[in-house]
Design a protein around this motif. Structure first.
Motif, short mmCIF file in Angstrom:
data_model
loop_
_atom_site.label_atom_id
_atom_site.label_comp_id
_atom_site.label_asym_id
_atom_site.label_seq_id
_atom_site.Cartn_x
_atom_site.Cartn_y
_atom_site.Cartn_z
N SER A 103 -11.05 -14.21 9.15
CA SER A 103 -10.27 -12.75 9.45
C SER A 103 -11.52 -11.32 9.05
O SER A 103 -10.64 -10.81 9.59
N ILE A 156 -2.45 -15.13 5.70
CA ILE A 156 -3.44 -15.73 4.79
C ILE A 156 -2.77 -16.25 3.83
O ILE A 156 -3.76 -17.40 3.16
N ARG A 171 -10.16 -17.25 0.06
CA ARG A 171 -11.90 -16.75 0.37
C ARG A 171 -12.15 -17.30 1.99
O ARG A 171 -12.69 -16.67 2.59
N LEU A 175 -2.38 -9.06 4.52
CA LEU A 175 -2.67 -10.36 3.54
C LEU A 175 -1.81 -11.64 4.26
O LEU A 175 -2.36 -12.76 3.39
N SER A 197 -13.27 -10.37 -3.03
CA SER A 197 -13.73 -10.05 -2.87
C SER A 197 -14.69 -11.62 -1.92
O SER A 197 -14.71 -12.62 -2.78
N ALA A 198 -15.22 -11.25 -0.62
CA ALA A 198 -15.96 -11.91 -0.39
C ALA A 198 -16.92 -12.96 -0.40
O ALA A 198 -16.57 -13.96 -0.40
N ALA A 230 -9.46 -8.14 -0.87
CA ALA A 230 -8.02 -8.41 -0.90
C ALA A 230 -7.53 -8.14 -2.52
O ALA A 230 -8.16 -8.22 -3.35
N ILE A 285 -11.35 -9.99 6.40
CA ILE A 285 -11.26 -9.25 5.31
C ILE A 285 -12.47 -9.04 4.37
O ILE A 285 -12.87 -9.98 3.24
N MET A 336 -9.97 -15.22 4.07
CA MET A 336 -10.03 -13.76 4.57
C MET A 336 -11.52 -13.83 4.80
O MET A 336 -11.64 -12.47 5.73
N CYS A 385 -10.60 -3.62 3.12
CA CYS A 385 -9.43 -4.57 2.72
C CYS A 385 -7.70 -5.23 3.20
O CYS A 385 -7.20 -4.05 3.86
#
Lengths: 400, 400
Positions: free
Chosen positions: A30, A135, A24, A132, A58-59, A35, A32, A27, A105
Motif C-alpha cells: 500500500s 491492513i 510490512r 492502517l 517501518s517498511a 505504521a 506505507i 504496508m 505514515c
C-alpha cells in the motif's frame, strides 16, 4: 514469578516476527512507509504484550516498540526489544535516529480518536496520515496454529460453562440468576474476564441468557439476539425475565483465553418445546450440516450464506431468520480472534474466499415475536479440505 | 411490557431537557452552532436511551435525535421526539429542513475515531469540526439528585457484594475464586453487567481481587492497584494467587446501576495483619477523616491532595503512596458517573473548585513491594456544607 502467577501462554518470538512480517508486506503493497500502532489489542497482537506503549514499524527498518508502563511487565511478555519512554514526545527523535523517518505514515483510523491522531501528527510533524485499519484486519484474518490452540483452550472454558448450565436452568429461575452462576463458573475455569469488540460503541458481555420475550426485543447492537438487560443504560444481556416451560432458554456465551474469543450458543429447554420451535431448530441444524459438508478453503462466504438462505426460504422462515423486523441482521457468521468482530463475515454483501486458518462463529438463529427464539452457534476453523469444529456445541436441544 | 422487564428507572423528561440546556449553554459560550453526538454514553446522557443513533443539537433550534435501531426501544426510553432513519445519509437533508445548518460544528473528538469523523464531515459537507469533549465533560460534572439516587442504588449493590465477601475470603482460596463469587452476587442484586471508562484503550472490570504480590505488580492502566489478571492479554484483575495469613485481600468493586458507577475498596484479612500494614492503614483512615472534615463546596481539589500528601509525608510513606516506582499515579480521587473516569480528578496537577453535586471516588492506598498493599476507597458527593458519603465503606479492616 509473574509467569507462574499468570496462567496464559506468552506469544512466542516466531509468532511475533511472522505477524510483523505480514504487516510490512501489507504496508509495502500500500506504499506505507511507517505504521504507528496505538490500539491496545493491535499492540498485543504485534508485540505479545498489552502494556501501555506505541509500536512503530517501518517498511525498511525493524519495529521500534516504545513502552511507557509497565516496562517490567512488557519486558517479561514481549520478545521484542523495548524502548522505555517517559512521554510520547520522545518518540520522534528516536525514530529519526533509527532512520525510521515518519513520511507516508499510517495509523488505525477505525479506532484511534481524532484528538489522539492529531496529537501524533503534531508530535511527528506530519500533515497527513493514511489508514492502517484494512491492513491490520487482513494480518489478523488468518490464524496460526498457536492462535488456534488458544481458541481451543477458550472453547474448553465454554464447555465447562455449558455443562454447568444443565444444573442451573430450571422453570421459575430468572435469566440473570443463570447468568450469574455461569459467569462465576467461567472465571473459575480461567475465563479472562472481558471480551473485546472493535470500534466505537461496540460493547460485549461474556454471557447472554435470554428466554421468550427477551429474545425477541431488538437492541442497537448488530446481533440477532441481544436480550433486554437489567437496564436501558446497557440494553443487552440477561434480564429479570423468568424461565417458563416449553420455551427455549438461549445461552450465548463467549469464552476468553489469552485474549482469544470463542462464541457458542446452545438452546436449553425444561421439557418439550412448543411446536413453533421445532422446524426452525431442524433448519438450523441442516444449515450447520450443509455448511460443514460444503465449505472449505476456496469456498466463497457469500455462497455459504446463499445456501443457508435457500434452506430458510424452502422452510418459509425468511421473516424470522437472524432477527425479525427492524432486528434482522444481514450475516450468519462472523470472524473470531482477539476481538469478536473480526473477518471473515459470512454475509451476502461481501465476497470472501475462505482460506485455511480463518476462524468464524456460525449462528443460524430464528426469532418469533410473541414466542421466543431458537438457534445454534458453532465455531469453525477453515482447513484445506473442510471445516474443523473448534467447540463441542451439540446440534441438539439440551433438555434439563 | 419492556418497562416491567427492565429494572432501571428511565430518565425523566425534566432531566433530559436540563442536560440539553447545559449543552447549549456550553456550545454558546464556545461559539459552536451544531453539536453532532455519536458516542453511546453521551447519547444515553442527553437522550435517556442507548439505542443506535445520532443526536444533533443546535444552539438556536431544538435537538434532532436520529435513531437507526432499535426504534421501538428508543421510543420507550427517551422523552425526546425520534426521527427514524435507515442510514446516516438521510441526516443532512433533515437538518437543513429544520434550519439546523451544519456550520461551526463540533464532535466528541476525544472518542470518535478519525474514520467516523471523516465520514460525518463528508456526509454534512464540512471542512472542519471543533471539539465538543470539554463541553460534554463539563455538562456531566455536576450530578442531579436523580443521578445521585442512581449512585445510591449502585452503592447498595456494592454493599451486598462486600457483605458476601465476608463469607468467601479465607486462607488458601484463589483471588479468582473470590472474584467469581462476587461477580455472581453483584449480578443477582442487579449489577448492570459492565462498567465504562472513556477513551482509547480504557478497559475496566467490575471486580479486582488482589492480594500480596498481585497488588504490587504495575500494569499499563492508570490505577494504583490493577492486579495481574489471568492472562497478559488482559493484564488486570484477579489472578490464581492464593490468600495467605496476615496479608490484606484488597477488594475493589465497581457497582453499576442504570449506568451509574460507584467504586469502593475494602481490605479483608484472615487474622492479624503484618506490622508493615498497620501505619499505612491508619494514614488512609486519617486522610479520609481529614478530607471529610475539610472539603465542601468551594474547596480546591489540589488542596485536598496536598493535605493528604502532607499526612503521607509526615508518616514517611511517600514512596509507597498511590503506587510504587513506575506504578505510582498522581491522583487520589477521580470523578464518577456513567463512566469511571469523569471529572473532577483529585490531583495536584489541576486546580478544580468543588461544587455541590460533584461525585468522586477517594482512594488513599499504599503499595509495599514484596509485601502487599493496603487502603480504602470511599465515594463522596460534594454538598454546600461538606462531603456526603455515597457508600457505606467501613473505615476498618474487615477481619474474617
Amino acid at each position: 514469578m509473574l509467569k507462574t502467577l499468570n496462567t496464559g501462554d506468552l506469544t512466542p518470538k516466531i509468532e511475533v516476527d511472522a505477524r510483523i512480517d505480514k504487516l510490512r508486506a501489507g504496508m509495502a503493497a500500500s506504499g506505507i512507509e511507517l505504521a504507528i500502532i496505538l490500539q491496545n489489542v493491535d499492540i498485543l497482537y504485534f508485540t505479545g504484550t498489552l502494556q501501555r506503549g506505541v509500536l512503530a514499524v517501518s517498511a525498511d527498518h525493524g519495529p521500534a516498540f516504545f513502552v511507557e508502563k509497565s516496562i517490567y511487565r512488557a519486558h517479561i511478555e514481549t520478545p521484542l526489544e523495548i524502548i522505555p519512554i517517559k512521554r510520547d514526545k520522545e518518540v520522534k527523535d528516536i525514530l529519526l535516529e533509527k532512520k525510521m523517518y515518519p513520511a507516508r505514515c499510517a495509523m488505525e483510523l477505525d479506532v484511534v480518536p481524532v484528538a489522539i491522531c492529531e496529537r501524533w501528527k503534531s508530535l511527528l510533524g506530519l500533515t497527513e496520515v493514511g489508514d492502517l485499519s484494512a491492513i491490520i484486519r487482513d494480518c489478523r484474518l488468518i490464524k496460526s496454529e498457536f492462535e488456534i490452540e488458544q481458541f481451543r483452550r477458550s472453547g474448553e472454558i465454554c464447555e465447562r460453562v455449558f455443562e454447568k448450565a444443565k444444573t442451573i436452568v430450571k422453570e421459575g429461575i430468572r435469566e440473570v440468576d443463570i447468568d450469574a452462576e455461569l459467569l462465576a463458573e467461567g472465571r473459575k475455569w480461567g475465563h479472562q474476564g472481558l471480551l473485546r469488540m472493535r470500534g466505537l460503541n461496540q460493547e460485549m458481555m461474556s454471557c447472554y441468557v435470554t428466554h421468550g420475550y427477551s429474545t425477541t426485543v431488538t437492541s442497537g447492537a448488530d446481533v440477532p439476539i441481544s436480550g433486554i438487560g437489567l437496564t436501558h443504560a446497557i440494553g443487552q444481556g440477561a434480564s429479570v425475565n423468568v424461565v417458563r416451560h416449553g420455551i427455549p432458554v438461549i445461552i450465548d456465551y463467549g469464552g476468553g483465553y489469552n485474549g482469544y474469543i470463542t462464541d457458542e450458543t446452545r438452546a436449553y429447554a425444561t421439557g418439550p418445546l412448543k411446536e413453533v420451535f421445532h422446524k426452525p431448530f431442524e433448519v438450523s441444524r441442516d444449515i450447520i450440516d450443509g455448511t460443514t459438508a460444503f465449505a472449505k478453503e476456496g469456498a466463497d462466504a457469500t455462497e455459504i450464506f446463499d445456501r443457508a438462505f435457500k434452506r430458510v426460504k424452502a422452510a418459509g422462515l425468511e421473516d424470522h431468520f437472524m432477527g425479525y423486523g427492524e432486528g434482522q441482521v444481514s450475516f450468519i457468521g462472523h470472524g473470531l480472534g482477539l476481538e469478536i468482530n473480526e473477518l471473515p463475515v459470512i454475509t451476502p454483501r461481501h465476497k470472501t474466499i475462505l482460506k485455511e486458518g480463518m476462524v468464524f462463529a456460525f449462528e443460524p438463529k430464528f426469532i418469533f415475536p410473541g414466542e421466543g427464539a431458537i438457534g445454534i452457534e458453532v465455531d469453525f476453523v477453515v482447513r484445506k479440505d473442510g471445516l474443523e469444529r473448534l467447540t463441542k456445541t451439540p446440534l441438539d436441544i439440551v433438555y434439563v
